[in-house]
Design a protein around this motif. Structure first.
Motif, PDB file in Angstrom:
ATOM      1  N   ALA A 247      24.878 -32.150 -28.130  1.00  0.00           N
ATOM      2  CA  ALA A 247      23.811 -33.140 -28.289  1.00  0.00           C
ATOM      3  C   ALA A 247      24.215 -34.481 -27.679  1.00  0.00           C
ATOM      4  O   ALA A 247      23.398 -35.169 -27.060  1.00  0.00           O
ATOM      5  CB  ALA A 247      23.479 -33.311 -29.769  1.00  0.00           C
ATOM      6  N   ILE A 248      25.475 -34.844 -27.848  1.00  0.00           N
ATOM      7  CA  ILE A 248      25.967 -36.098 -27.273  1.00  0.00           C
ATOM      8  C   ILE A 248      25.900 -36.039 -25.749  1.00  0.00           C
ATOM      9  O   ILE A 248      25.486 -36.999 -25.089  1.00  0.00           O
ATOM     10  CB  ILE A 248      27.404 -36.375 -27.752  1.00  0.00           C
ATOM     11  N   GLU A 249      26.291 -34.901 -25.183  1.00  0.00           N
ATOM     12  CA  GLU A 249      26.253 -34.743 -23.731  1.00  0.00           C
ATOM     13  C   GLU A 249      24.816 -34.801 -23.213  1.00  0.00           C
ATOM     14  O   GLU A 249      24.541 -35.401 -22.161  1.00  0.00           O
ATOM     15  CB  GLU A 249      26.903 -33.414 -23.338  1.00  0.00           C
ATOM     16  N   ALA A 250      23.888 -34.208 -23.948  1.00  0.00           N
ATOM     17  CA  ALA A 250      22.482 -34.234 -23.536  1.00  0.00           C
ATOM     18  C   ALA A 250      21.946 -35.665 -23.520  1.00  0.00           C
ATOM     19  O   ALA A 250      21.207 -36.057 -22.605  1.00  0.00           O
ATOM     20  CB  ALA A 250      21.652 -33.364 -24.479  1.00  0.00           C
ATOM     21  N   GLU A 251      22.315 -36.453 -24.524  1.00  0.00           N
ATOM     22  CA  GLU A 251      21.883 -37.854 -24.579  1.00  0.00           C
ATOM     23  C   GLU A 251      22.452 -38.638 -23.400  1.00  0.00           C
ATOM     24  O   GLU A 251      21.773 -39.470 -22.796  1.00  0.00           O
ATOM     25  CB  GLU A 251      22.348 -38.476 -25.902  1.00  0.00           C
ATOM     26  N   TRP A 252      23.687 -38.358 -23.056  1.00  0.00           N
ATOM     27  CA  TRP A 252      24.339 -39.051 -21.942  1.00  0.00           C
ATOM     28  C   TRP A 252      23.639 -38.736 -20.621  1.00  0.00           C
ATOM     29  O   TRP A 252      23.349 -39.624 -19.824  1.00  0.00           O
ATOM     30  CB  TRP A 252      25.807 -38.631 -21.902  1.00  0.00           C
ATOM     31  N   ARG A 253      23.362 -37.468 -20.404  1.00  0.00           N
ATOM     32  CA  ARG A 253      22.742 -37.063 -19.140  1.00  0.00           C
ATOM     33  C   ARG A 253      21.288 -37.509 -19.045  1.00  0.00           C
ATOM     34  O   ARG A 253      20.728 -37.579 -17.951  1.00  0.00           O
ATOM     35  CB  ARG A 253      22.840 -35.550 -18.980  1.00  0.00           C
ATOM     36  N   ALA A 254      20.687 -37.814 -20.177  1.00  0.00           N
ATOM     37  CA  ALA A 254      19.294 -38.271 -20.168  1.00  0.00           C
ATOM     38  C   ALA A 254      19.185 -39.756 -19.830  1.00  0.00           C
ATOM     39  O   ALA A 254      18.080 -40.281 -19.696  1.00  0.00           O
ATOM     40  CB  ALA A 254      18.650 -38.004 -21.530  1.00  0.00           C
ATOM     41  N   ASN A 255      20.323 -40.438 -19.681  1.00  0.00           N
ATOM     42  CA  ASN A 255      20.311 -41.875 -19.404  1.00  0.00           C
ATOM     43  C   ASN A 255      21.174 -42.211 -18.183  1.00  0.00           C
ATOM     44  O   ASN A 255      22.165 -42.946 -18.290  1.00  0.00           O
ATOM     45  CB  ASN A 255      20.819 -42.644 -20.629  1.00  0.00           C
ATOM     46  N   PRO A 256      20.816 -41.693 -17.008  1.00  0.00           N
ATOM     47  CA  PRO A 256      21.649 -41.916 -15.814  1.00  0.00           C
ATOM     48  C   PRO A 256      21.730 -43.385 -15.402  1.00  0.00           C
ATOM     49  O   PRO A 256      22.762 -43.833 -14.893  1.00  0.00           O
ATOM     50  CB  PRO A 256      20.965 -41.067 -14.737  1.00  0.00           C
ATOM     51  N   ALA A 257      20.652 -44.143 -15.615  1.00  0.00           N
ATOM     52  CA  ALA A 257      20.665 -45.555 -15.218  1.00  0.00           C
ATOM     53  C   ALA A 257      21.678 -46.339 -16.051  1.00  0.00           C
ATOM     54  O   ALA A 257      22.433 -47.168 -15.522  1.00  0.00           O
ATOM     55  CB  ALA A 257      19.269 -46.155 -15.375  1.00  0.00           C
ATOM     56  N   LEU A 258      21.698 -46.068 -17.351  1.00  0.00           N
ATOM     57  CA  LEU A 258      22.649 -46.753 -18.229  1.00  0.00           C
ATOM     58  C   LEU A 258      24.077 -46.316 -17.908  1.00  0.00           C
ATOM     59  O   LEU A 258      25.008 -47.133 -17.918  1.00  0.00           O
ATOM     60  CB  LEU A 258      22.318 -46.454 -19.690  1.00  0.00           C
ATOM     61  N   GLU A 259      24.241 -45.041 -17.615  1.00  0.00           N
ATOM     62  CA  GLU A 259      25.556 -44.531 -17.220  1.00  0.00           C
ATOM     63  C   GLU A 259      26.072 -45.286 -15.994  1.00  0.00           C
ATOM     64  O   GLU A 259      27.230 -45.719 -15.947  1.00  0.00           O
ATOM     65  CB  GLU A 259      25.451 -43.036 -16.915  1.00  0.00           C
ATOM     66  N   GLN A 260      25.197 -45.470 -15.011  1.00  0.00           N
ATOM     67  CA  GLN A 260      25.586 -46.177 -13.791  1.00  0.00           C
ATOM     68  C   GLN A 260      25.926 -47.636 -14.087  1.00  0.00           C
ATOM     69  O   GLN A 260      26.897 -48.183 -13.556  1.00  0.00           O
ATOM     70  CB  GLN A 260      24.457 -46.093 -12.763  1.00  0.00           C
ATOM     71  N   LYS A 261      25.137 -48.264 -14.954  1.00  0.00           N
ATOM     72  CA  LYS A 261      25.375 -49.663 -15.323  1.00  0.00           C
ATOM     73  C   LYS A 261      26.751 -49.830 -15.974  1.00  0.00           C
ATOM     74  O   LYS A 261      27.510 -50.754 -15.636  1.00  0.00           O
ATOM     75  CB  LYS A 261      24.282 -50.135 -16.282  1.00  0.00           C
ATOM     76  N   LEU A 262      27.079 -48.933 -16.888  1.00  0.00           N
ATOM     77  CA  LEU A 262      28.366 -49.022 -17.573  1.00  0.00           C
ATOM     78  C   LEU A 262      29.523 -48.794 -16.603  1.00  0.00           C
ATOM     79  O   LEU A 262      30.565 -49.457 -16.694  1.00  0.00           O
ATOM     80  CB  LEU A 262      28.418 -48.003 -18.715  1.00  0.00           C
ATOM     81  N   GLU A 263      29.346 -47.859 -15.689  1.00  0.00           N
ATOM     82  CA  GLU A 263      30.387 -47.595 -14.694  1.00  0.00           C
ATOM     83  C   GLU A 263      30.604 -48.819 -13.804  1.00  0.00           C
ATOM     84  O   GLU A 263      31.737 -49.162 -13.452  1.00  0.00           O
ATOM     85  CB  GLU A 263      30.000 -46.382 -13.838  1.00  0.00           C
ATOM     86  N   GLN A 264      29.513 -49.489 -13.437  1.00  0.00           N
ATOM     87  CA  GLN A 264      29.622 -50.679 -12.594  1.00  0.00           C
ATOM     88  C   GLN A 264      30.333 -51.806 -13.337  1.00  0.00           C
ATOM     89  O   GLN A 264      31.168 -52.517 -12.763  1.00  0.00           O
ATOM     90  CB  GLN A 264      28.227 -51.120 -12.145  1.00  0.00           C
ATOM     91  N   GLU A 265      30.004 -51.972 -14.609  1.00  0.00           N
ATOM     92  CA  GLU A 265      30.670 -53.003 -15.405  1.00  0.00           C
ATOM     93  C   GLU A 265      32.162 -52.713 -15.533  1.00  0.00           C
ATOM     94  O   GLU A 265      32.990 -53.620 -15.446  1.00  0.00           O
ATOM     95  CB  GLU A 265      30.025 -53.089 -16.791  1.00  0.00           C
ATOM     96  N   ARG A 266      32.489 -51.457 -15.722  1.00  0.00           N
ATOM     97  CA  ARG A 266      33.903 -51.092 -15.842  1.00  0.00           C
ATOM     98  C   ARG A 266      34.644 -51.345 -14.531  1.00  0.00           C
ATOM     99  O   ARG A 266      35.805 -51.791 -14.533  1.00  0.00           O
ATOM    100  CB  ARG A 266      34.028 -49.618 -16.235  1.00  0.00           C
ATOM    101  N   ALA A 267      33.981 -51.078 -13.409  1.00  0.00           N
ATOM    102  CA  ALA A 267      34.614 -51.263 -12.101  1.00  0.00           C
ATOM    103  C   ALA A 267      34.978 -52.724 -11.852  1.00  0.00           C
ATOM    104  O   ALA A 267      35.903 -53.021 -11.088  1.00  0.00           O
ATOM    105  CB  ALA A 267      33.691 -50.753 -11.001  1.00  0.00           C
ATOM    106  N   GLN A 268      34.259 -53.640 -12.496  1.00  0.00           N
ATOM    107  CA  GLN A 268      34.508 -55.065 -12.295  1.00  0.00           C
ATOM    108  C   GLN A 268      35.614 -55.604 -13.195  1.00  0.00           C
ATOM    109  O   GLN A 268      36.049 -56.746 -13.034  1.00  0.00           O
ATOM    110  CB  GLN A 268      33.216 -55.848 -12.546  1.00  0.00           C
ATOM    111  N   GLU A 269      36.070 -54.796 -14.144  1.00  0.00           N
ATOM    112  CA  GLU A 269      37.114 -55.248 -15.065  1.00  0.00           C
ATOM    113  C   GLU A 269      38.481 -55.216 -14.391  1.00  0.00           C
ATOM    114  O   GLU A 269      38.821 -54.257 -13.696  1.00  0.00           O
ATOM    115  CB  GLU A 269      37.136 -54.365 -16.313  1.00  0.00           C
TER     116      GLU A 269
END
Length: 416
Positions: A247-269
């Motif tokens: 269920a957690i994985e399904a929620e994650w895959r249902a939010n690709p835009a947020l996933e991308q946003k978090l990855e971008q924020e992490r890349a700037q750290e």
């Protein structure tokens, strides 16, 4: 599915002079790349890509095979096979299984009994496991029979569906558990895993907070299903567990835009948590966001450095204030911890060196000192000039700080 690792393992088996063939069933965007790899390694006479097959054809292939292999790995986004049903199908066909220690695979394959498990991505270990079975027909038969017996004992429909239906019926007629009032100053306690051997005092902390009627909601991100809960049954009832991994994985895959946003924020750290820790905690945060917003929780306390990763993400996507407890032996680098703590309202630390420059809302963790031998406690008192004997006062001070941060977080949200 880790097919590239299986092909590499086949190349290793060929180098060792073993006589075998490997048939890979399935299709997808990686097929051309896999075929190129097979050709480059001169494995075409041994390794074949069969493409998609009907269920009947798959069953025929399973029955004709000597060994079933699934080299599952975690992809770059942190996703993986949770509980591959194809493994159950192979075991039902009485075939020994070679796979990896990933997600729920070890719940179906018993290492050394129904098959062999190796670390994900370890080509040499995978080749060694395959070689062990290729060269031992008696072991193939023994593992295959044990796998079939395990399926019949644990994975038959009457053993899985019927109990689930009974549970659903029981839940349907049971009175709903009343939610805590939304108007209060509830505090989310983020617990990475329960129980956690690395946090032996967490149980006591929860009891201390309960004794002081602090409105905390302990959210457990992952349950250690191998643990013995006999001694802590009463406390377990107070915990709120996140949904299962699927269920957690399904929620994650249902939010690709947020996933991308978090990855971008992490890349700037400048200082980052490891990719594996970040992706795991990001998934938890996405599920927790809705739970915390529904309860109008404005403050979250991370009970470990791993949970701090989750808390920081929640701070970004759910507009919370956060605090943190950093355990004595953290899995996160100290530079990252220092940066993370500066985004917290306060917290508790057992390393007095980290306290420098963080402000009065960060406390030396007397709870951790409570479990230390008396000689070490006296030495810490001398060096830190902190009285470690006032532990009752410590818990009271800590609970008051949590309430203060919760109210401040709610006031900040109202102001916005």
């Amino acid at each position: 599915k880790g097919f590239e690792h299986l092909i590499d393992a086949c190349a290793e088996l060929a180098r060792r002079g073993l006589d075998f063939t490997c048939e890979i069933i399935g299709d997808g965007p990686l097929r051309d790349d896999l075929q190129t790899k097979i050709d480059m390694l001169n494995l075409s006479p041994r390794v074949s890509l069969l493409g998609s097959l009907s269920q009947e054809a798959v069953l025929e292939k399973l029955q004709a095979a000597d060994i079933f292999a699934l080299a599952s790995v975690m992809d770059r986004q942190g996703a993986s096979d949770i509980f591959p049903t194809v493994i159950i199908e192979a075991m039902a066909a009485a075939r020994p299984v070679v796979s990896t220690r990933l997600a729920g695979i070890s719940e179906s394959v018993m290492h050394g009994e129904t098959g062999l498990l190796v670390p994900p991505g370890d080509t040499i270990a995978l080749a060694q496991a395959l070689q062990q079975l290729i060269q031992n027909a008696e072991l193939q038969t023994r593992y295959g029979r044990a796998g079939r017996a395990r399926v019949e004992q644990h994975f038959r429909i009457e053993h899985t569906v019927v109990p689930l239906l009974q549970l659903l019926k029981k839940t349907a007629v049971a009175p709903a558990k009343p939610k805590a009032p939304l108007a209060g100053h509830q505090i989310a306690y983020l617990i990475d895993c329960w129980p956690d051997k690395g946090l032996p005092l967490l149980e006591r902390e929860l009891q201390e907070m309960k004794r002081r009627n602090l409105p905390i909601v302990p959210f457990v991100c992952e349950l250690d299903s191998t643990a013995d809960f006999v001694a802590i049954d009463e406390l377990v009832q107070e915990l709120e567990f996140l949904p299962d991994a699927m269920a957690i994985e399904a929620e994650w895959r249902a939010n690709p835009a947020l996933e991308q946003k978090l990855e971008q924020e992490r890349a700037q750290e400048e200082h980052r948590a490891s990719s594996a820790i970040f992706l795991r905690q990001a998934r938890f945060a996405l599920v927790l966001r809705k739970l915390l917003l529904d309860r109008r929780i404005s403050h979250a306390h991370a009970t470990s450095s791993r949970a701090v990763v989750c808390a920081l993400i929640l701070q970004s996507i759910a507009d919370l204030t956060i605090s943190a407890t950093i355990e004595p032996h953290s899995a996160l680098p100290q530079n990252w911890i220092l940066v993370a703590l500066r985004r917290c309202k306060g917290g508790r630390l057992s390393d007095r060196r980290l306290l420098k420059g963080l402000g009065k809302t960060f406390l030396f963790d007397r709870a951790a000192a409570d479990s230390l031998p008396k000689k070490i406690v006296r030495l810490l008192e001398q060096k830190s000039e902190i009285d470690l004997t006032k532990r009752a006062n410590f818990w009271q001070e800590w609970s008051e700080l949590l309430l203060q941060w919760s109210r401040a977080g709610r006031d900040e949200n109202k102001a916005q």
